[in-house]
Design a protein around this motif. Structure first.
Motif, PDB file in Angstrom:
ATOM      1  N   GLU A   1       0.875  -1.167   0.000  1.00  0.00           N
ATOM      2  CA  GLU A   1       0.000   0.000   0.000  1.00  0.00           C
ATOM      3  C   GLU A   1       0.911   1.216   0.000  1.00  0.00           C
ATOM      4  O   GLU A   1       1.391   1.666   1.046  1.00  0.00           O
ATOM      5  CB  GLU A   1      -0.907  -0.005   1.227  1.00  0.00           C
ATOM      6  N   GLY A   2       1.227   1.745  -1.196  1.00  0.00           N
ATOM      7  CA  GLY A   2       2.235   2.782  -1.288  1.00  0.00           C
ATOM      8  C   GLY A   2       3.583   2.208  -0.881  1.00  0.00           C
ATOM      9  O   GLY A   2       4.043   1.213  -1.425  1.00  0.00           O
ATOM     10  N   GLY A   3       4.238   2.818   0.140  1.00  0.00           N
ATOM     11  CA  GLY A   3       5.511   2.318   0.632  1.00  0.00           C
ATOM     12  C   GLY A   3       5.378   1.400   1.822  1.00  0.00           C
ATOM     13  O   GLY A   3       6.380   1.068   2.456  1.00  0.00           O
ATOM     14  N   VAL A   4       4.155   0.986   2.167  1.00  0.00           N
ATOM     15  CA  VAL A   4       3.923   0.132   3.334  1.00  0.00           C
ATOM     16  C   VAL A   4       3.697  -1.304   2.872  1.00  0.00           C
ATOM     17  O   VAL A   4       2.912  -1.558   1.961  1.00  0.00           O
ATOM     18  CB  VAL A   4       2.706   0.632   4.144  1.00  0.00           C
ATOM     19  N   MET A   5       4.410  -2.231   3.527  1.00  0.00           N
ATOM     20  CA  MET A   5       4.296  -3.646   3.189  1.00  0.00           C
ATOM     21  C   MET A   5       3.444  -4.363   4.236  1.00  0.00           C
ATOM     22  O   MET A   5       3.693  -4.241   5.434  1.00  0.00           O
ATOM     23  CB  MET A   5       5.680  -4.294   3.131  1.00  0.00           C
ATOM     24  N   TYR A   6       2.440  -5.106   3.782  1.00  0.00           N
ATOM     25  CA  TYR A   6       1.613  -5.950   4.651  1.00  0.00           C
ATOM     26  C   TYR A   6       2.001  -7.396   4.384  1.00  0.00           C
ATOM     27  O   TYR A   6       1.776  -7.912   3.281  1.00  0.00           O
ATOM     28  CB  TYR A   6       0.127  -5.737   4.357  1.00  0.00           C
ATOM     29  N   VAL A   7       2.607  -8.040   5.380  1.00  0.00           N
ATOM     30  CA  VAL A   7       3.054  -9.420   5.232  1.00  0.00           C
ATOM     31  C   VAL A   7       2.102 -10.313   6.021  1.00  0.00           C
ATOM     32  O   VAL A   7       1.910 -10.112   7.227  1.00  0.00           O
ATOM     33  CB  VAL A   7       4.491  -9.599   5.749  1.00  0.00           C
ATOM     34  N   TYR A   8       1.498 -11.281   5.337  1.00  0.00           N
ATOM     35  CA  TYR A   8       0.472 -12.133   5.947  1.00  0.00           C
ATOM     36  C   TYR A   8       1.014 -13.543   6.168  1.00  0.00           C
ATOM     37  O   TYR A   8       1.670 -14.114   5.293  1.00  0.00           O
ATOM     38  CB  TYR A   8      -0.757 -12.204   5.035  1.00  0.00           C
ATOM     39  N   PHE A   9       0.708 -14.092   7.340  1.00  0.00           N
ATOM     40  CA  PHE A   9       1.088 -15.452   7.692  1.00  0.00           C
ATOM     41  C   PHE A   9      -0.163 -16.192   8.169  1.00  0.00           C
ATOM     42  O   PHE A   9      -0.759 -15.826   9.164  1.00  0.00           O
ATOM     43  CB  PHE A   9       2.165 -15.463   8.767  1.00  0.00           C
ATOM     44  N   ARG A  10      -0.523 -17.209   7.390  1.00  0.00           N
ATOM     45  CA  ARG A  10      -1.719 -17.996   7.700  1.00  0.00           C
ATOM     46  C   ARG A  10      -1.304 -19.430   8.006  1.00  0.00           C
ATOM     47  O   ARG A  10      -0.616 -20.077   7.208  1.00  0.00           O
ATOM     48  CB  ARG A  10      -2.693 -17.950   6.517  1.00  0.00           C
ATOM     49  N   GLN A  11      -1.734 -19.934   9.150  1.00  0.00           N
ATOM     50  CA  GLN A  11      -1.344 -21.278   9.560  1.00  0.00           C
ATOM     51  C   GLN A  11      -1.912 -22.324   8.599  1.00  0.00           C
ATOM     52  O   GLN A  11      -3.086 -22.296   8.262  1.00  0.00           O
ATOM     53  CB  GLN A  11      -1.852 -21.584  10.971  1.00  0.00           C
ATOM     54  N   ARG A  12      -1.060 -23.254   8.211  1.00  0.00           N
ATOM     55  CA  ARG A  12      -1.533 -24.394   7.448  1.00  0.00           C
ATOM     56  C   ARG A  12      -1.591 -25.647   8.319  1.00  0.00           C
ATOM     57  O   ARG A  12      -2.544 -26.411   8.266  1.00  0.00           O
ATOM     58  CB  ARG A  12      -0.622 -24.654   6.249  1.00  0.00           C
ATOM     59  N   GLU A  13      -0.530 -25.851   9.142  1.00  0.00           N
ATOM     60  CA  GLU A  13      -0.493 -27.043   9.984  1.00  0.00           C
ATOM     61  C   GLU A  13       0.422 -26.796  11.176  1.00  0.00           C
ATOM     62  O   GLU A  13       1.491 -26.211  11.037  1.00  0.00           O
ATOM     63  CB  GLU A  13       0.025 -28.245   9.189  1.00  0.00           C
ATOM     64  N   THR A  14      -0.023 -27.230  12.364  1.00  0.00           N
ATOM     65  CA  THR A  14       0.812 -27.193  13.561  1.00  0.00           C
ATOM     66  C   THR A  14       1.290 -28.602  13.841  1.00  0.00           C
ATOM     67  O   THR A  14       0.484 -29.514  14.001  1.00  0.00           O
ATOM     68  CB  THR A  14       0.034 -26.645  14.768  1.00  0.00           C
ATOM     69  N   THR A  15       2.612 -28.777  13.886  1.00  0.00           N
ATOM     70  CA  THR A  15       3.165 -30.120  14.024  1.00  0.00           C
ATOM     71  C   THR A  15       3.498 -30.489  15.461  1.00  0.00           C
ATOM     72  O   THR A  15       3.581 -31.664  15.799  1.00  0.00           O
ATOM     73  CB  THR A  15       4.433 -30.259  13.172  1.00  0.00           C
TER      74      THR A  15
END
Length: 358
Positions: free
Chosen positions: A133-147
């Motif tokens: 968003e302009g110069g702002v980075m949105y980094v997303y982390f979505r869980q797939r599996e907890t081991t």
């Protein structure tokens, strides 16, 4: 209910911490990305997106062990504990996801037990993505599996027998630790968002923060050119303290600028100490019920009364430091009230910035 509160707060600490500081420095790279957000946001541009995420992964475990993260029951609550990572391993999987294993220790306060010290570890696979968003980075982390997830209680300040539904939740019992691990698994399923500003500042949002939005902060950053390291709230109960950091001062001509406001108690003590002597002191706080004095004379030790906003700029040599907010009689000049059944908790809003020394 008790263990739900404990493990819930621990869970919120474990996974968000890796990536809260896994995207350090190198602002020129992000600025270049900000000039072409349409290209970066294009879901078909997988090579560029993976390159940026690989760069973050390579620095993740180095950075994660430099910091701690606050524990809170709900997103909007102040923190009442903290988690400190001591081990981290991360690897990119063939499918492009990220596998992370993290372990460490911490403490958290509840009204039934007072302070609780614990060890915790977790292994999880995350799907990862980002938007600009302009110069702002949105980094997303979505869980797939907890081991894997483990939670081990090491100390309960109020050692009376604790049970829920007739089942013992005393430190080290199988039921206590299994329940903590299960709740840990369920909490990390929410995922999280790291927001990295064009000025290299970081924000952490639990769950998914939509592009263009921000989590709430106690202070406005304004137009300051200083690097914003922290902008949070913590609740420090009577005879308790919070060890915030470690905070890195990157040069010998720099200073930490502190902004605090105290409510609820008469005041708190603000201490700054180097990381080396503070490490054993912190471990002692997480494993012993009685708070002890600082291991050496602090670089800063001042009382901050309730009410008006307090500001202080502290020049420091290059290195790592802890900011300690103390509501005990064992450190600093403030002597908190000790009336029976009268816990005067201090609600502290604080911001920490790094900039040139005056």
């Amino acid at each position: 209910m008790l263990r739900a509160m404990i493990a819930s707060r621990a869970a919120r600490a474990l996974l968000p911490l890796f990536f809260f500081l896994g995207l350090p420095g190198a602002s020129c790279g992000q600025s270049a990305l900000g000039l072409m957000p349409g290209v970066v946001n294009n879901t078909g541009n997988l090579s560029l997106r993976r390159a940026v995420l690989t760069w973050a992964t390579q620095t993740l475990c180095t950075e994660v062990q430099k910091r701690s993260v606050p524990l809170r029951l709900r997103d909007e609550d102040p923190s009442t504990g903290r988690f400190y990572p001591t081990s981290c391993a991360a690897q990119q999987l063939p499918n492009g996801n990220l596998k992370v294993q993290l372990g460490g220790f911490g403490f958290v306060w509840t009204n039934l037990t007072r302070r609780i010290g614990f060890d915790a570890a977790v292994g999880v696979e995350y799907e990862q993505d980002f938007l600009m968003e302009g110069g702002v980075m949105y980094v997303y982390f979505r869980q797939r599996e907890t081991t894997a997830a483990t939670f081990t209680t090491r100390m309960i300040e109020k050692p009376a027998t604790i049970s829920v539904g007739g089942i013992s939740l005393a430190p080290g019992t199988a039921m206590s630790d299994a329940l903590g691990a299960q709740l840990l698994r369920s909490e990390i399923a929410r995922g999280f968002t790291v927001i990295r500003g064009s000025d290299a500042s970081m924000q952490l949002g639990l769950g998914i923060v939509e592009k263009g939005q921000r989590p709430p902060e106690p202070y406005e950053h304004g137009s300051s050119q200083k690097l914003l390291l922290l902008n949070e709230r913590t609740e420090i109960h009577q005879d308790q303290r919070d060890y915030i950091g470690p905070l890195e001062v990157t040069g010998n001509d720099e200073a930490l600028s502190l902004t605090l406001n105290v409510d609820g108690a008469d005041g708190v003590d603000v201490l700054i100490l180097p990381r080396a002597p503070t490490g054993p002191w912190l471990q002692q706080y997480a494993t012993q019920p009685v708070p002890t004095p600082p291991p050496e004379v602090p670089r800063l030790a001042e009382a901050v009364p309730a009410g008006a906003i307090w500001r202080k700029t502290v020049p420091l040599p290059r290195g790592f430091y802890y900011l300690v907010l103390d509501n005990t009689a064992a450190a600093g000049p403030t002597q908190p009230a000790t009336q029976a059944h009268d816990d005067r908790a201090a609600l502290v809003s604080y911001a920490v910035q790094l900039g040139d020394a005056p």
